[in-house]
Scaffold this motif. Structure first.
Motif, short mmCIF file in Angstrom:
data_model
loop_
_atom_site.label_atom_id
_atom_site.label_comp_id
_atom_site.label_asym_id
_atom_site.label_seq_id
_atom_site.Cartn_x
_atom_site.Cartn_y
_atom_site.Cartn_z
N TYR A 126 -10.49 -0.70 5.44
CA TYR A 126 -9.44 -1.14 4.52
C TYR A 126 -10.03 -1.49 3.16
CZ TYR A 126 -6.40 -1.39 8.58
OH TYR A 126 -5.66 -1.07 9.70
N PHE A 127 -11.17 -2.19 3.17
CA PHE A 127 -11.76 -2.66 1.92
C PHE A 127 -12.23 -1.50 1.05
CE2 PHE A 127 -13.19 -6.62 4.49
CZ PHE A 127 -11.89 -7.08 4.52
N ALA A 128 -12.46 -0.34 1.66
CA ALA A 128 -12.94 0.82 0.89
C ALA A 128 -11.84 1.50 0.09
CB ALA A 128 -13.57 1.83 1.85
N VAL A 129 -10.57 1.15 0.35
CA VAL A 129 -9.46 1.78 -0.37
C VAL A 129 -9.32 1.13 -1.74
CG1 VAL A 129 -6.97 2.24 -0.33
CG2 VAL A 129 -8.28 2.25 1.82
N PRO A 130 -9.23 1.91 -2.82
CA PRO A 130 -9.12 1.32 -4.16
C PRO A 130 -7.84 0.52 -4.33
CG PRO A 130 -9.68 3.65 -4.28
CD PRO A 130 -9.29 3.38 -2.86
N ASN A 131 -7.92 -0.52 -5.13
CA ASN A 131 -6.74 -1.31 -5.44
C ASN A 131 -6.05 -0.77 -6.69
OD1 ASN A 131 -7.15 -3.14 -3.33
ND2 ASN A 131 -8.57 -4.35 -4.56
N PRO A 132 -4.72 -0.76 -6.70
CA PRO A 132 -4.00 -0.23 -7.86
C PRO A 132 -3.84 -1.27 -8.95
CG PRO A 132 -2.44 -0.97 -6.24
CD PRO A 132 -3.81 -1.20 -5.63
N VAL A 133 -3.44 -0.82 -10.12
CA VAL A 133 -3.03 -1.73 -11.18
C VAL A 133 -1.68 -2.31 -10.79
CG1 VAL A 133 -2.36 -1.91 -13.60
CG2 VAL A 133 -4.30 -0.48 -12.95
N VAL A 134 -1.54 -3.61 -10.91
CA VAL A 134 -0.28 -4.27 -10.57
C VAL A 134 0.65 -4.22 -11.78
CG1 VAL A 134 0.80 -6.44 -9.87
CG2 VAL A 134 -1.41 -5.78 -8.91
N PRO A 135 1.90 -3.78 -11.60
CA PRO A 135 2.81 -3.72 -12.76
C PRO A 135 3.12 -5.10 -13.30
CG PRO A 135 4.02 -3.37 -10.71
CD PRO A 135 2.57 -3.38 -10.35
N ALA A 136 3.04 -5.26 -14.61
CA ALA A 136 3.37 -6.54 -15.22
C ALA A 136 4.86 -6.83 -15.10
CB ALA A 136 2.95 -6.55 -16.69
N ALA A 137 5.67 -5.78 -15.13
CA ALA A 137 7.12 -5.93 -15.02
C ALA A 137 7.69 -4.54 -14.80
CB ALA A 137 7.71 -6.54 -16.31
N ASP A 138 8.95 -4.51 -14.40
CA ASP A 138 9.60 -3.22 -14.25
C ASP A 138 9.75 -2.56 -15.62
OD1 ASP A 138 9.81 -3.81 -11.61
OD2 ASP A 138 11.93 -4.35 -11.67
N GLN B 204 0.83 -1.20 0.00
CA GLN B 204 0.00 0.00 0.00
C GLN B 204 0.87 1.25 0.00
OE1 GLN B 204 -3.19 0.70 -0.32
NE2 GLN B 204 -2.89 2.90 0.07
N SER B 205 1.86 1.29 0.86
CA SER B 205 2.64 2.51 1.05
C SER B 205 3.61 2.78 -0.09
CB SER B 205 3.42 2.44 2.37
OG SER B 205 4.23 1.28 2.41
N GLY B 206 4.20 1.72 -0.66
CA GLY B 206 5.24 1.92 -1.67
C GLY B 206 4.73 1.92 -3.10
N TRP B 207 3.57 1.28 -3.34
CA TRP B 207 3.05 1.18 -4.70
C TRP B 207 1.65 1.79 -4.84
CZ3 TRP B 207 4.47 0.81 -9.47
CH2 TRP B 207 3.52 0.51 -10.46
N ALA B 208 0.69 1.32 -4.05
CA ALA B 208 -0.68 1.80 -4.22
C ALA B 208 -0.82 3.28 -3.90
CB ALA B 208 -1.63 0.97 -3.34
N ALA B 209 -0.22 3.72 -2.80
CA ALA B 209 -0.40 5.11 -2.37
C ALA B 209 0.19 6.11 -3.37
CB ALA B 209 0.19 5.32 -0.98
N PRO B 210 1.43 5.92 -3.86
CA PRO B 210 1.93 6.89 -4.82
C PRO B 210 1.17 6.87 -6.14
CG PRO B 210 3.49 5.07 -4.59
CD PRO B 210 2.48 4.95 -3.47
#
Length: 249
Positions: free
Chosen positions: A235-247, A117-123
């Motif tokens: 927690y469930f109300a927070v949107p989920n981010p797109v997961v990176p396929a690769a760097d 959440q902090s390193g990927w979803a939040a930014p």
């Protein structure tokens, strides 16, 4: 049975975490003698005999939501933050003149894990609210590695959990080459969990009492001041981010 507190556990915090767990165990009247350290965090979180652990908000609301019981949300000692929430700092090199994360839209974002959440979803949520995405990204496996990648010039910006950043700033020499330019929006803090088969109520009570009984020095080391009245739905109300396929750097 196992217990673990892996989210902020490192040599400088280990003794305080041990004392916190012993306080919980003493009040519960059961549990492993020592915290489990190392190994795969998922094995901790999904262990059928888990007594207590701490996970990240993103894994909790996706893969773990029907596999564990929510125990409580911590109250972190963070300024200008709602109780039971936390935020991430956007950190960049001290000699980089850009002062707005939006100026880094085409730069390389270092992140710890795509399930963070902090390193990927939040930014990414911060960027999406301003009409862009961090498209050039570099996975590093840990916040400490993401911050180091920025300091060493392999990446340009990272979002570091504010409590983790406090620990990095205290104990990692390369932190002197970094500076904070902004913070993400707050989201519910890393939840404490137990096995799906356990009643979380006595564990919550034991954890709250153990936190209250910790010395001021241990609470300062851990950045903890208590437990918040949050529910899984927060927690469930927070949107989920797109997961990176690769760097994509």
């Amino acid at each position: 049975m196992i217990a673990s507190l892996p989210m902020y556990d490192r040599p400088e915090t280990a003794a305080a975490n041990d004392r916190l767990w012993q306080g919980v165990r003493d009040r519960l009247g059961y549990g492993p003698e020592h915290l489990t350290r190392g190994g795969d965090f998922w094995e901790h979180w999904e262990h059928p005999e888990l007594v207590l652990s701490q996970t990240c908000g993103l894994p909790f609301r996706t893969r773990l939501r029907d596999r564990v019981q929510f125990v409580a949300a911590p109250v972190f000692d963070l300024p200008d933050c709602p109780e039971g929430h936390y935020y991430s700092h956007f950190v960049v090199r001290a000699d980089d003149p850009r002062d707005d994360p939006a100026d880094y839209a085409d730069a390389v974002l270092a992140y710890n894990e795509a399930v963070s959440q902090s390193g990927w979803a939040a930014p990414q949520a911060w960027a999406a609210a301003r009409g862009f995405a961090f498209a050039r990204v570099m996975g590093t496996g840990a916040h400490v590695n993401a911050a180091r990648a920025v300091a060493e010039g392999r990446a340009d910006i990272a979002a570091i959990d504010a409590l983790t950043w406090r620990i990095i700033a205290r104990h990692e020499g390369y932190a002197a080459r970094l500076r904070i330019i902004a913070r993400t929006d707050p989201s519910p803090a890393m939840p404490y969990i137990t096995a799906i088969t356990r009643d979380p109520a006595p564990i919550r009570a034991a954890l709250g009492e153990a936190l209250a009984a910790l010395s001021a020095a241990d609470r300062a080391v851990l950045g903890l001041s208590g437990l918040a009245a949050l529910a899984p739905e927060d927690y469930f109300a927070v949107p989920n981010p797109v997961v990176p396929a690769a760097d994509l750097v």
